[in-house]
Design a protein around this motif. Sequence first.
Motif, short mmCIF file in Angstrom:
data_model
loop_
_atom_site.label_atom_id
_atom_site.label_comp_id
_atom_site.label_asym_id
_atom_site.label_seq_id
_atom_site.Cartn_x
_atom_site.Cartn_y
_atom_site.Cartn_z
N ILE A 6 36.66 39.77 45.43
CA ILE A 6 38.07 39.70 45.02
C ILE A 6 38.97 39.95 46.23
O ILE A 6 38.82 40.94 46.95
N ILE A 9 43.55 43.39 46.63
CA ILE A 9 44.20 43.87 45.40
C ILE A 9 45.51 44.55 45.80
O ILE A 9 45.51 45.48 46.60
N GLY A 14 48.22 44.08 40.85
CA GLY A 14 46.84 43.76 41.19
C GLY A 14 45.86 44.64 40.43
O GLY A 14 44.83 44.17 39.95
N VAL A 17 45.73 43.44 36.85
CA VAL A 17 44.92 42.22 36.74
C VAL A 17 43.44 42.59 36.69
O VAL A 17 42.67 42.08 35.89
N LEU A 18 43.09 43.52 37.56
CA LEU A 18 41.69 43.96 37.63
C LEU A 18 41.25 44.58 36.31
O LEU A 18 40.18 44.25 35.77
N THR A 201 45.04 39.39 44.97
CA THR A 201 45.08 39.65 43.54
C THR A 201 46.26 40.58 43.30
O THR A 201 46.20 41.77 43.62
N GLU A 204 52.19 37.07 42.06
CA GLU A 204 52.30 35.74 42.67
C GLU A 204 53.73 35.45 43.10
O GLU A 204 53.96 34.82 44.14
N LEU A 236 44.88 36.34 39.97
CA LEU A 236 43.61 36.84 40.49
C LEU A 236 43.07 35.80 41.46
O LEU A 236 42.98 34.63 41.11
N ASN A 237 42.80 36.21 42.68
CA ASN A 237 42.23 35.31 43.69
C ASN A 237 40.88 35.88 44.11
O ASN A 237 40.77 37.06 44.45
N ALA A 238 39.87 35.02 44.08
CA ALA A 238 38.51 35.52 44.35
C ALA A 238 37.59 34.37 44.73
O ALA A 238 38.01 33.20 44.69
#
Length: 265
Positions: A6, A9, A14, A17-18, A201, A204, A236-238
């Motif tokens: 991930i 964060i 962030g 989101v997690l 994450t 945005e 979320l970016n992963a």
Amino acid sequence: MRLLFIGDIFSSIGRRVLADRLPALLEERQIDVCVANGENAAGGRGLTGNIWKKMRKYGVTAVTGGNHSFSIPDSAYRFMDEPMVLRPHNFPPGNIGKGTAICTLPDGRLLGIVNLQGRTFVHEALDCPFRTGLAAVEELREQTPCILVDFHAEATSEKGALARFLDGKVSAVVGTHTHVQTADERILPCGTAFITDAGMTGPEDSIIGMKHDQVIRRFLLQTHVRFEPSESGAMLNAVIIDIDDASGKALAIERIFERVTFSRE
Ligand SMILES: [Fe+2]
Ligand SMILES: [Fe+2]
């Protein structure tokens, strides 16, 4: 093994989101191990022991850092001695914490992790991430061929060069730090998965996490303007990486970009 990594964060969004997405994602995608970059988890700068505890509860096995690993008061450094908390390995010897770890999955498989910090445009006086990184990888390879490198760097060229330098010696080189996800995920010729940046994450609707009006003001005025984390938008970016356990080579890399609407809203 299937690894979820991930990207940075960032702040309370962030972390939310997690909390909201990670447990389901681990199950839906049958993830074996989750590593996250947490250098911005505490208000956009640094990480704390309490936040790390929560990250673990949501399903993160190990956390990596970056240029903000030391952006917390010295008195809070103690948790950095925990085995699954990393900061960049190429900070000069004598600093608290460490930049490598081996995590043991519940079924006994091992994943080595190396966290490195780039020098170009960020920390030009640090030890060489290429030489220190290679030495760390060679040491970990005595125990496992499955190795993840989080290369926390600004310059795309430095990230690409390190990935090629370690191609075939590690399972994946994942870039972090810019908070902007790149669309260049691929497997290099000798079997190392690579993406220039996994992304962020966090909020945005921001300039790399911060409120955009404050960032614009600093660019316009060229004087200090205090930055605060944005509270708008959530993503979320992963990346998900499949690794062949016996050879340590990557079989696949998939980029994840999810816009998140919180379920309790
Ligand atoms: Fe970051
Ligand atoms: Fe960073």
